[in-house]
Design a protein around this motif. Structure first.
Motif, PDB file in Angstrom:
ATOM      1  N   GLU A   1      48.038  -9.677  27.150  1.00 28.10           N
ATOM      2  CA  GLU A   1      49.220 -10.550  27.104  1.00 28.10           C
ATOM      3  C   GLU A   1      48.832 -12.003  27.369  1.00 28.10           C
ATOM      4  N   VAL A   2      48.006 -12.214  28.380  1.00 31.15           N
ATOM      5  CA  VAL A   2      47.579 -13.559  28.750  1.00 31.15           C
ATOM      6  C   VAL A   2      46.725 -14.188  27.651  1.00 31.15           C
ATOM      7  N   LEU A   3      45.755 -13.453  27.132  1.00 33.24           N
ATOM      8  CA  LEU A   3      44.897 -13.986  26.076  1.00 33.24           C
ATOM      9  C   LEU A   3      45.692 -14.300  24.821  1.00 33.24           C
ATOM     10  N   GLU A   4      46.617 -13.431  24.492  1.00 31.97           N
ATOM     11  CA  GLU A   4      47.432 -13.627  23.283  1.00 31.97           C
ATOM     12  C   GLU A   4      48.248 -14.909  23.381  1.00 31.97           C
ATOM     13  N   LYS A   5      48.835 -15.168  24.532  1.00 31.35           N
ATOM     14  CA  LYS A   5      49.666 -16.360  24.708  1.00 31.35           C
ATOM     15  C   LYS A   5      48.831 -17.629  24.805  1.00 31.35           C
ATOM     16  N   LEU A   6      47.751 -17.592  25.557  1.00 26.53           N
ATOM     17  CA  LEU A   6      46.934 -18.790  25.730  1.00 26.53           C
ATOM     18  C   LEU A   6      46.173 -19.163  24.462  1.00 26.53           C
ATOM     19  N   SER A   7      45.807 -18.158  23.658  1.00 26.71           N
ATOM     20  CA  SER A   7      45.040 -18.433  22.445  1.00 26.71           C
ATOM     21  C   SER A   7      45.842 -19.229  21.411  1.00 26.71           C
ATOM     22  N   LYS A   8      47.149 -19.260  21.572  1.00 25.79           N
ATOM     23  CA  LYS A   8      47.995 -20.021  20.647  1.00 25.79           C
ATOM     24  C   LYS A   8      47.941 -21.520  20.926  1.00 25.79           C
ATOM     25  N   LYS A   9      47.539 -21.874  22.147  1.00 25.02           N
ATOM     26  CA  LYS A   9      47.532 -23.285  22.536  1.00 25.02           C
ATOM     27  C   LYS A   9      46.141 -23.814  22.863  1.00 25.02           C
ATOM     28  N   TYR A  10      45.266 -22.938  23.342  1.00 26.61           N
ATOM     29  CA  TYR A  10      43.940 -23.372  23.791  1.00 26.61           C
ATOM     30  C   TYR A  10      42.832 -22.673  23.001  1.00 26.61           C
ATOM     31  N   ARG A  11      41.675 -23.315  22.985  1.00 22.67           N
ATOM     32  CA  ARG A  11      40.490 -22.656  22.463  1.00 22.67           C
ATOM     33  C   ARG A  11      39.931 -21.802  23.594  1.00 22.67           C
ATOM     34  N   LEU A  12      39.751 -20.507  23.352  1.00 30.19           N
ATOM     35  CA  LEU A  12      39.270 -19.613  24.388  1.00 30.19           C
ATOM     36  C   LEU A  12      37.814 -19.224  24.120  1.00 30.19           C
ATOM     37  N   ILE A  13      37.014 -19.180  25.188  1.00 32.48           N
ATOM     38  CA  ILE A  13      35.646 -18.696  25.048  1.00 32.48           C
ATOM     39  C   ILE A  13      35.389 -17.631  26.121  1.00 32.48           C
ATOM     40  N   LEU A  14      34.487 -16.742  25.819  1.00 35.82           N
ATOM     41  CA  LEU A  14      34.067 -15.728  26.786  1.00 35.82           C
ATOM     42  C   LEU A  14      32.678 -16.112  27.276  1.00 35.82           C
ATOM     43  N   ALA A  15      32.529 -16.254  28.586  1.00 35.37           N
ATOM     44  CA  ALA A  15      31.235 -16.611  29.170  1.00 35.37           C
ATOM     45  C   ALA A  15      30.905 -15.586  30.247  1.00 35.37           C
ATOM     46  N   THR A  16      30.018 -14.660  29.908  1.00 38.70           N
ATOM     47  CA  THR A  16      29.673 -13.588  30.829  1.00 38.70           C
ATOM     48  C   THR A  16      28.166 -13.514  30.982  1.00 38.70           C
ATOM     49  N   LYS A  17      27.704 -12.744  31.960  1.00 38.31           N
ATOM     50  CA  LYS A  17      26.276 -12.551  32.117  1.00 38.31           C
ATOM     51  C   LYS A  17      25.992 -11.056  32.150  1.00 38.31           C
ATOM     52  N   GLY A  18      24.733 -10.697  31.918  1.00 40.76           N
ATOM     53  CA  GLY A  18      24.382  -9.283  31.890  1.00 40.76           C
ATOM     54  C   GLY A  18      23.527  -8.954  30.688  1.00 40.76           C
ATOM     55  N   ASP A  19      23.452  -7.692  30.383  1.00 40.55           N
ATOM     56  CA  ASP A  19      22.669  -7.211  29.247  1.00 40.55           C
ATOM     57  C   ASP A  19      23.435  -7.446  27.948  1.00 40.55           C
ATOM     58  N   LEU A  20      22.813  -8.101  27.000  1.00 37.50           N
ATOM     59  CA  LEU A  20      23.480  -8.484  25.760  1.00 37.50           C
ATOM     60  C   LEU A  20      24.089  -7.290  25.029  1.00 37.50           C
ATOM     61  N   LEU A  21      23.310  -6.243  24.826  1.00 39.72           N
ATOM     62  CA  LEU A  21      23.794  -5.085  24.075  1.00 39.72           C
ATOM     63  C   LEU A  21      24.990  -4.428  24.769  1.00 39.72           C
ATOM     64  N   ASP A  22      24.897  -4.298  26.082  1.00 39.30           N
ATOM     65  CA  ASP A  22      25.982  -3.666  26.841  1.00 39.30           C
ATOM     66  C   ASP A  22      27.240  -4.522  26.814  1.00 39.30           C
ATOM     67  N   GLN A  23      27.093  -5.829  26.956  1.00 33.72           N
ATOM     68  CA  GLN A  23      28.269  -6.700  26.943  1.00 33.72           C
ATOM     69  C   GLN A  23      28.916  -6.719  25.560  1.00 33.72           C
ATOM     70  N   GLU A  24      28.114  -6.685  24.525  1.00 37.39           N
ATOM     71  CA  GLU A  24      28.662  -6.629  23.160  1.00 37.39           C
ATOM     72  C   GLU A  24      29.414  -5.322  22.949  1.00 37.39           C
ATOM     73  N   ARG A  25      28.859  -4.244  23.480  1.00 38.08           N
ATOM     74  CA  ARG A  25      29.519  -2.937  23.362  1.00 38.08           C
ATOM     75  C   ARG A  25      30.872  -2.934  24.052  1.00 38.08           C
TER      76      ARG A  25
END
Length: 234
Positions: free
Chosen positions: A112-136
């Motif tokens: 709900e939050v991402l859906e509403k904010l994405s209409k007004k702001y540019r959203l990015i995901l910034a996480t850390k960890g294992d690339l393959l696992d985070q993509e999964r």
């Protein structure tokens, strides 16, 4: 001092324990690991030794389930004085595999939050960890379409964020980071003159804990749930 977010153009989100459940699986794995090693040491000692091993391995293995699994195997060998059975080693590996195959459980209000904010702001995901696992996990989450950019960082220090914002041509004063970790998602952003909001999760890895001295004088908000974002971000 009241913090205003009227200048924000880009909002970044952490993933683990901000968008979906993660640390809970590690706590459960630690308990399972302690049971497997119960003939060699007390649960408290096993937990302490595993944590020390994880921290010692961070420069080599980084973050994530695979690094955690390798640390469990090494800890098991050392705690058992290298008498641990092959069968138990296999059980430890299975703990890691089960974590990697665990379902992605979104936290309350995330979509709900991402859906509403994405209409007004540019959203990015910034996480850390294992690339393959985070993509999964991201693929399983069904949230990919809300993000303009996705970055899996090797760590979340001031320099990591500075490089990311420079790469994406984002002015720090126009960037807001949302995350559950003061150490990784809040303080580094304040240090580079960006903005951050803390959304605590009910359990936190010891490595991510900070002292009151480290947060003293730092300007950031703390909210109970992601839904509270909609009340304070215009």
């Amino acid at each position: 001092m009241e913090i205003k977010y009227n200048n924000i153009k880009v909002i970044g989100f952490d993933a683990d324990d901000t968008l979906w459940v993660n640390e809970t699986y590690f706590r459960e794995a630690e308990q399972e690991f302690a049971k497997l090693l119960s003939e060699f040491e007390t649960p408290n000692k096993i937990d302490q030794e595993l944590f020390k091993k994880e921290i010692g391995n961070l420069p080599l293995y980084g973050y994530g389930v695979k690094a955690f699994t390798l640390s469990m195997v090494e800890s098991a060998l050392e705690l058992s004085n290298y008498t641990i059975s092959n069968k138990t080693i296999q059980k430890i590996l299975n703990i890691g595999k089960n974590m990697l195959n665990a379902p992605v459980e979104l936290l309350d209000g995330v979509e709900e939050v991402l859906e509403k904010l994405s209409k007004k702001y540019r959203l990015i995901l910034a996480t850390k960890g294992d690339l393959l696992d985070q993509e999964r996990k991201l693929e399983k989450s069904g949230l990919t379409s809300y993000f303009h950019h996705i970055e899996v960082l090797s760590d979340k220090q001031d320099t990591n964020y500075s490089k990311l914002l420079n790469h994406l041509d984002i002015n720090p004063s126009e960037f807001l980071m949302i995350g559950n970790s003061l150490k990784s998602d809040v303080l580094p952003l304040i240090n580079i003159k960006a903005n951050a909001i803390h959304v605590p999760f009910h359990t936190t890895w010891a490595h991510e804990l900070v002292t009151e001295k480290e947060t003293n004088g730092k300007q950031y908000k703390t909210i109970k749930t992601l839904r509270d974002l909609l009340k304070i971000v215009p």
